[in-house]
Design a protein around this motif. Structure first.
Motif, PDB file in Angstrom:
ATOM      1  N   GLY A   1       0.871  -1.392   0.004  1.00  0.00           N
ATOM      2  CA  GLY A   1       0.034   0.060   0.130  1.00  0.00           C
ATOM      3  C   GLY A   1       0.901   1.259   0.040  1.00  0.00           C
ATOM      4  O   GLY A   1       2.004   1.405   0.555  1.00  0.00           O
ATOM      5  N   LEU A   2       0.357   2.342  -0.555  1.00  0.00           N
ATOM      6  CA  LEU A   2       1.281   3.499  -0.759  1.00  0.00           C
ATOM      7  C   LEU A   2       0.391   4.610  -0.174  1.00  0.00           C
ATOM      8  O   LEU A   2       0.946   5.781  -0.011  1.00  0.00           O
ATOM      9  CB  LEU A   2       1.212   4.012  -2.560  1.00  0.00           C
ATOM     10  N   TYR A   3      -0.953   4.590   0.409  1.00  0.00           N
ATOM     11  CA  TYR A   3      -1.217   5.642   0.851  1.00  0.00           C
ATOM     12  C   TYR A   3      -1.997   5.123   2.315  1.00  0.00           C
ATOM     13  O   TYR A   3      -2.586   4.064   2.715  1.00  0.00           O
ATOM     14  CB  TYR A   3      -2.703   5.827   0.083  1.00  0.00           C
ATOM     15  N   GLN A   4      -1.691   6.181   3.412  1.00  0.00           N
ATOM     16  CA  GLN A   4      -1.978   5.738   4.637  1.00  0.00           C
ATOM     17  C   GLN A   4      -3.344   6.396   4.903  1.00  0.00           C
ATOM     18  O   GLN A   4      -3.649   7.369   4.749  1.00  0.00           O
ATOM     19  CB  GLN A   4      -1.036   6.390   5.554  1.00  0.00           C
ATOM     20  N   THR A   5      -4.265   5.531   5.683  1.00  0.00           N
ATOM     21  CA  THR A   5      -5.583   6.116   5.919  1.00  0.00           C
ATOM     22  C   THR A   5      -5.328   6.781   7.634  1.00  0.00           C
ATOM     23  O   THR A   5      -4.427   6.688   8.046  1.00  0.00           O
ATOM     24  CB  THR A   5      -6.418   4.791   6.229  1.00  0.00           C
ATOM     25  N   ASN A   6      -6.709   7.235   7.906  1.00  0.00           N
ATOM     26  CA  ASN A   6      -6.636   7.915   9.107  1.00  0.00           C
ATOM     27  C   ASN A   6      -6.315   6.939  10.378  1.00  0.00           C
ATOM     28  O   ASN A   6      -6.153   7.494  11.502  1.00  0.00           O
ATOM     29  CB  ASN A   6      -7.924   8.654   9.478  1.00  0.00           C
ATOM     30  N   ASN A   7      -6.806   5.635   9.996  1.00  0.00           N
ATOM     31  CA  ASN A   7      -6.654   4.604  10.907  1.00  0.00           C
ATOM     32  C   ASN A   7      -5.050   4.025  11.135  1.00  0.00           C
ATOM     33  O   ASN A   7      -4.757   3.103  12.082  1.00  0.00           O
ATOM     34  CB  ASN A   7      -7.677   3.563  10.659  1.00  0.00           C
ATOM     35  N   GLY A   8      -4.187   4.516  10.214  1.00  0.00           N
ATOM     36  CA  GLY A   8      -2.984   4.195  10.012  1.00  0.00           C
ATOM     37  C   GLY A   8      -2.511   2.939   9.193  1.00  0.00           C
ATOM     38  O   GLY A   8      -1.362   2.640   9.108  1.00  0.00           O
ATOM     39  N   GLU A   9      -3.601   2.186   8.706  1.00  0.00           N
ATOM     40  CA  GLU A   9      -3.182   0.969   7.641  1.00  0.00           C
ATOM     41  C   GLU A   9      -2.862   1.766   6.294  1.00  0.00           C
ATOM     42  O   GLU A   9      -3.349   2.864   5.955  1.00  0.00           O
ATOM     43  CB  GLU A   9      -4.266   0.028   7.366  1.00  0.00           C
ATOM     44  N   MET A  10      -1.708   1.032   5.593  1.00  0.00           N
ATOM     45  CA  MET A  10      -1.534   1.373   4.366  1.00  0.00           C
ATOM     46  C   MET A  10      -2.483   0.456   3.284  1.00  0.00           C
ATOM     47  O   MET A  10      -2.571  -0.789   3.184  1.00  0.00           O
ATOM     48  CB  MET A  10      -0.170   1.060   3.880  1.00  0.00           C
ATOM     49  N   VAL A  11      -3.049   1.389   2.282  1.00  0.00           N
ATOM     50  CA  VAL A  11      -4.202   1.035   1.298  1.00  0.00           C
ATOM     51  C   VAL A  11      -3.338   1.279  -0.081  1.00  0.00           C
ATOM     52  O   VAL A  11      -2.436   2.096  -0.016  1.00  0.00           O
ATOM     53  CB  VAL A  11      -5.312   1.511   1.316  1.00  0.00           C
ATOM     54  N   ARG A  12      -3.853   0.596  -1.321  1.00  0.00           N
ATOM     55  CA  ARG A  12      -3.345   0.561  -2.658  1.00  0.00           C
ATOM     56  C   ARG A  12      -3.551   1.769  -3.358  1.00  0.00           C
ATOM     57  O   ARG A  12      -2.802   1.886  -4.381  1.00  0.00           O
ATOM     58  CB  ARG A  12      -3.604  -0.697  -3.240  1.00  0.00           C
ATOM     59  N   SER A  13      -4.762   2.477  -2.955  1.00  0.00           N
ATOM     60  CA  SER A  13      -5.281   3.816  -3.882  1.00  0.00           C
ATOM     61  C   SER A  13      -5.750   4.765  -3.302  1.00  0.00           C
ATOM     62  O   SER A  13      -6.007   4.434  -1.943  1.00  0.00           O
ATOM     63  CB  SER A  13      -6.112   2.916  -4.916  1.00  0.00           C
ATOM     64  N   LYS A  14      -5.624   5.937  -3.837  1.00  0.00           N
ATOM     65  CA  LYS A  14      -6.543   6.980  -3.286  1.00  0.00           C
ATOM     66  C   LYS A  14      -7.880   6.893  -2.835  1.00  0.00           C
ATOM     67  O   LYS A  14      -8.298   7.318  -1.786  1.00  0.00           O
ATOM     68  CB  LYS A  14      -6.296   8.211  -4.026  1.00  0.00           C
ATOM     69  N   SER A  15      -8.711   6.136  -3.874  1.00  0.00           N
ATOM     70  CA  SER A  15      -9.943   5.728  -3.644  1.00  0.00           C
ATOM     71  C   SER A  15     -10.238   4.966  -2.298  1.00  0.00           C
ATOM     72  O   SER A  15     -11.236   5.090  -1.436  1.00  0.00           O
ATOM     73  CB  SER A  15     -10.464   4.999  -4.733  1.00  0.00           C
ATOM     74  N   GLU A  16      -9.193   3.971  -2.199  1.00  0.00           N
ATOM     75  CA  GLU A  16      -9.476   3.043  -1.049  1.00  0.00           C
ATOM     76  C   GLU A  16      -9.252   3.794   0.259  1.00  0.00           C
ATOM     77  O   GLU A  16      -9.788   3.818   1.136  1.00  0.00           O
ATOM     78  CB  GLU A  16      -8.536   1.782  -1.057  1.00  0.00           C
ATOM     79  N   LYS A  17      -8.421   4.982   0.266  1.00  0.00           N
ATOM     80  CA  LYS A  17      -8.095   5.745   1.335  1.00  0.00           C
ATOM     81  C   LYS A  17      -9.326   6.530   1.578  1.00  0.00           C
ATOM     82  O   LYS A  17      -9.811   6.782   2.806  1.00  0.00           O
ATOM     83  CB  LYS A  17      -6.815   6.814   1.111  1.00  0.00           C
ATOM     84  N   ILE A  18     -10.033   7.033   0.547  1.00  0.00           N
ATOM     85  CA  ILE A  18     -11.389   7.904   0.534  1.00  0.00           C
ATOM     86  C   ILE A  18     -12.289   6.922   1.547  1.00  0.00           C
ATOM     87  O   ILE A  18     -13.017   7.555   2.406  1.00  0.00           O
ATOM     88  CB  ILE A  18     -11.610   8.277  -0.719  1.00  0.00           C
ATOM     89  N   ILE A  19     -12.387   5.719   1.037  1.00  0.00           N
ATOM     90  CA  ILE A  19     -13.367   4.823   1.718  1.00  0.00           C
ATOM     91  C   ILE A  19     -13.102   4.615   3.055  1.00  0.00           C
ATOM     92  O   ILE A  19     -13.939   4.662   3.856  1.00  0.00           O
ATOM     93  CB  ILE A  19     -13.502   3.474   0.618  1.00  0.00           C
ATOM     94  N   ALA A  20     -11.728   4.315   3.242  1.00  0.00           N
ATOM     95  CA  ALA A  20     -11.571   3.823   4.656  1.00  0.00           C
ATOM     96  C   ALA A  20     -11.584   5.014   5.438  1.00  0.00           C
ATOM     97  O   ALA A  20     -12.121   4.955   6.769  1.00  0.00           O
ATOM     98  CB  ALA A  20     -10.006   3.192   4.522  1.00  0.00           C
TER      99      ALA A  20
END
Length: 265
Positions: free
Chosen positions: A148-167
């Motif tokens: 994953g390249l994008y870190q969510t507010n919860n701290g996990e790394m996801v693969r896309s900006k859109s997945e970060k938006i959802i998370a």
């Protein structure tokens, strides 16, 4: 246990809507004469009589009075509906005022700590249920080599900006979720983008985001994947949320939040 109070309150709103609609219909029929209608079917033919409510006298209503007959019958039906809706509303309102299944949970929540340590609650407390749910649906199960390249507010790394938006939207609305859990669909093992919990209903829902639907090969692959979900009992709109995007139509954040409110709150 699911608390149906919100659904009951929605039912009350629906009844109010029907009452307003029925009153509107009644207002169109208020100028009709105060007669009744006697209706019967003889040898397959419908027959109607206008009935004077004071004298009881009946007058046969032929085709020339069909519009009047229709109006009187519709008015009588609307009056019966009005009475029934008013009665149902009153009964439902009284029931809602007294009904709240959360009172059962409160019996445990309000116990002194020492008693809580002894009691086995009949309804599992929300925090304990969420903790067990998170353990039952562990995330980050996909061994796909791309990190994953994008870190969510919860701290996990996801693969896309859109997945970060959802998370981040799930986190915003305090929806428990896991990223890329594992699920067995028949003989196949797949890794949904997210699994989320509706705390109110305690229902588990999966979420797939289709990020490049304009690509034919990608779209075909994911079409088969969605078919696999549904063949194994995970229906779109009930057990599975889907969001999509393309280069020309990026993910709609408002739609993401709308789906969270609809299915997960």
């Amino acid at each position: 246990m699911r608390n149906y109070k919100r659904e009951l309150e929605e039912q009350l709103k629906e009844i109010d809507t029907l009452i307003r609609l029925n009153n509107k219909n009644l207002s169109k029929l208020k100028k009709l004469p105060d007669d009744g209608v006697k209706a019967s079917t003889v040898r397959g033919c419908d027959q109607y009589y206008l009935v004077d409510k004071k004298s009881g006298k009946r007058i046969y209503a032929g085709k020339e009075k069909r519009k009047l007959i229709q109006g009187v019958i519709q008015r009588d039906y609307a009056l019966a509906v009005d009475k029934k809706l008013a009665d149902l509303r009153k009964r439902l309102e009284r029931f809602i005022a007294k009904y709240d299944i959360s009172e059962v949970s409160a019996l445990y929540e309000n116990l002194p700590v020492a008693r809580k340590h002894i009691v086995n609650p009949i309804i599992e407390p929300e925090d304990i249920y969420i903790e067990k749910w998170l353990l039952a649906y562990p995330g980050n199960q996909n061994s796909y080599p791309e990190e994953g390249l994008y870190q969510t507010n919860n701290g996990e790394m996801v693969r896309s900006k859109s997945e970060k938006i959802i998370a981040d939207a799930l986190e915003k609305y305090n929806v428990p979720y896991q990223y890329e859990p594992m699920i067995e669909l028949g003989y196949n093992t797949i890794y949904p983008d997210f699994v989320a919990l509706n705390i109110r209903t305690r229902k588990t829902i999966y979420w797939e985001h289709l990020g490049i639907v304009a690509d034919i090969e990608y779209a075909t692959k994911n079409f088969k994947k969605i078919q696999g979900y549904e063949k194994n009992g995970y229906l779109v709109g009930r057990d599975l949320i889907i969001t999509m995007e393309s280069a020309e139509a990026p993910i709609d954040v408002k739609l993401v939040e709308k789906k969270i409110k609809e299915f997960l709150l």
